[in-house]
Design a protein around this motif. Structure first.
Motif, mmCIF file in Angstrom:
data_model
loop_
_atom_site.group_PDB
_atom_site.id
_atom_site.type_symbol
_atom_site.label_atom_id
_atom_site.label_comp_id
_atom_site.label_asym_id
_atom_site.label_seq_id
_atom_site.Cartn_x
_atom_site.Cartn_y
_atom_site.Cartn_z
ATOM 1 N N UNK A 1 0.818 -1.217 0.000
ATOM 2 C CA UNK A 1 0.000 0.000 0.000
ATOM 3 C C UNK A 1 0.852 1.266 0.000
ATOM 4 N N UNK A 2 1.961 1.245 -0.721
ATOM 5 C CA UNK A 2 2.834 2.418 -0.795
ATOM 6 C C UNK A 2 2.086 3.567 -1.458
ATOM 7 N N UNK A 3 2.240 4.763 -0.910
ATOM 8 C CA UNK A 3 1.610 5.956 -1.492
ATOM 9 C C UNK A 3 2.593 6.601 -2.468
ATOM 10 N N UNK A 4 2.201 6.638 -3.739
ATOM 11 C CA UNK A 4 3.061 7.135 -4.819
ATOM 12 C C UNK A 4 2.460 8.396 -5.428
ATOM 13 N N UNK A 5 3.285 9.419 -5.592
ATOM 14 C CA UNK A 5 2.908 10.603 -6.358
ATOM 15 C C UNK A 5 3.711 10.566 -7.654
ATOM 16 N N UNK A 6 3.018 10.661 -8.783
ATOM 17 C CA UNK A 6 3.689 10.565 -10.087
ATOM 18 C C UNK A 6 3.476 11.831 -10.903
ATOM 19 N N UNK A 7 4.505 12.186 -11.671
ATOM 20 C CA UNK A 7 4.462 13.387 -12.510
ATOM 21 C C UNK A 7 4.798 13.013 -13.945
ATOM 22 N N UNK A 8 4.013 13.556 -14.878
ATOM 23 C CA UNK A 8 4.203 13.308 -16.310
ATOM 24 C C UNK A 8 4.197 14.644 -17.054
ATOM 25 N N UNK A 9 5.245 14.875 -17.872
ATOM 26 C CA UNK A 9 5.303 16.132 -18.640
ATOM 27 C C UNK A 9 6.075 15.935 -19.945
#
Length: 353
Positions: free
Chosen positions: A19-27
């Motif tokens: 249940x790792x909390x991941x923040x992802x960014x795409x650009x």
């Protein structure tokens, strides 16, 4: 202890959890996106698109895209946090697209992600954009497991792969020139249609008939490669010849005939590859996966051969950060190492590095 050593140590502890909390960014191109996942659960997925900005130019202008990413990135991150009902203190890992794409655009996302990861002292994972498109299917279909055949079809890539395990992927066919999505854009421009071309071709094709003969590359050959340059040129030549002779022609028929051939090649090669290798599942990845004709034809052919066809919902076909979060999770589970703060963007990366 260095940031990298500290990050790898933390990641080794975290990957034991589901249940790792991941923040992802795409650009990578003209969408600035941020998503947050807890385990396999997508909590938020925010996309700021620049389509209206670039439409006046007939395509993406890299410098303009980069500047708008700079303006948008902080806001999309904040919005993603609000929608997930979280703060930065809740984030445990950050994933970011480092390639492939427009270099200036990539650098905005990479620079922001590095700064954020370093300031929070949490692991940073570098994600291949194309693998992200494949990983979108694990959100759409959580029970999906390899092996399967994957069709990747986008503005920059067209390929067929055997996915034997999460990180065991082999390309068995690819374009030798233009990507499918690229051909759609170029034909749309020749027909006087606005950017993005794929959507506009699809709209116009719905009003026309497939009554114009289009070339079929590699006819009768056994491999699974694609070629779209000749098809694109045939359309351009047809239009120019008609216009030079002052003859009337139906743009809708041109769009329908082109689309039918372009999509037909994708379906035919993918089905043949799946049957050859004895797989029972086909997965669609990339922006062209939003095309209705592709989805209907692939599903129809799949039913004929008892093959299950999976594709993401429309909002996960085009560029988004949910797919980057999904691939980040897969990389962590597969034992990937953290990226360091000297991570750089790369315009060109192998489809599967």
């Amino acid at each position: 202890m260095s940031y990298l050593d500290s990050s790898n140590e933390k990641l080794n502890r975290l990957k034991k959890r589901g249940d790792i909390v991941i923040l992802a960014i795409e650009s990578s191109c003209d969408e600035t996106a941020c998503a947050i996942m807890r385990g396999k659960q997508l909590l938020s997925n925010v996309v700021a698109t620049q389509i209206e900005i670039h439409r006046r130019f007939g395509g993406v202008v890299p410098e303009i895209a980069s500047r708008n990413h700079t303006l948008a990135v902080e806001n999309v991150v904040k919005e993603a946090l609000v929608k997930a009902n979280m703060t930065l203190k809740d984030i445990e890992v950050i994933g970011v697209t480092y390639g492939a794409g427009l270099l200036g655009a990539l650098l905005v996302g990479v620079s922001y992600a590095k700064s954020l990861a370093y300031s929070l002292d949490i692991p940073l994972i570098a994600v291949n954009h194309i693998k992200g498109h494949v990983a979108a299917n694990y959100i759409a279909c959580p029970e999906l497991v390899p092996p399967y055949v994957c069709l990747i079809a986008s503005g920059g890539h067209t390929a067929i792969c055997k996915v034997q395990d999460l990180n065991e992927i082999e390309i068995i066919g690819s374009t030798v020139d233009d990507a499918c999505g690229e051909a759609f854009d170029k034909v749309a421009r020749c027909l006087g249609l606005p950017y993005p071309g794929g959507v506009e071709i699809e709209k116009l094709a719905s009003e026309g008939n497939c009554n114009i003969e289009m070339p079929l590359p590699f006819k009768g050959e056994e491999h699974f490669n694609f070629s779209y340059s000749g098809l694109k040129t045939a359309v351009i030549n047809y239009i120019h010849n008609k216009e030079q002779k002052g003859e009337e022609y139906s743009k809708a028929d041109v769009a329908a005939s082109f689309q039918n051939r372009a999509i037909g090649m994708l379906v035919d090669n993918t089905i043949r590859a799946t049957l050859k290798y004895g797989y029972k599942t086909i997965v669609i990845a990339g922006g062209v996966g939003a095309n209705k004709l592709l989805r209907s034809k692939m599903s129809e052919e799949g039913k004929k051969h008892n093959i299950n066809v999976i594709y993401p919902p429309l909002n996960l076909c085009t560029d988004n950060a949910a797919m980057i979060a999904s691939e980040t999770r897969i990389l962590i589970e597969s034992g990937a190492q953290c990226a360091n703060i000297d991570l750089d963007g790369s315009a060109n990366v192998r489809i599967f590095d």
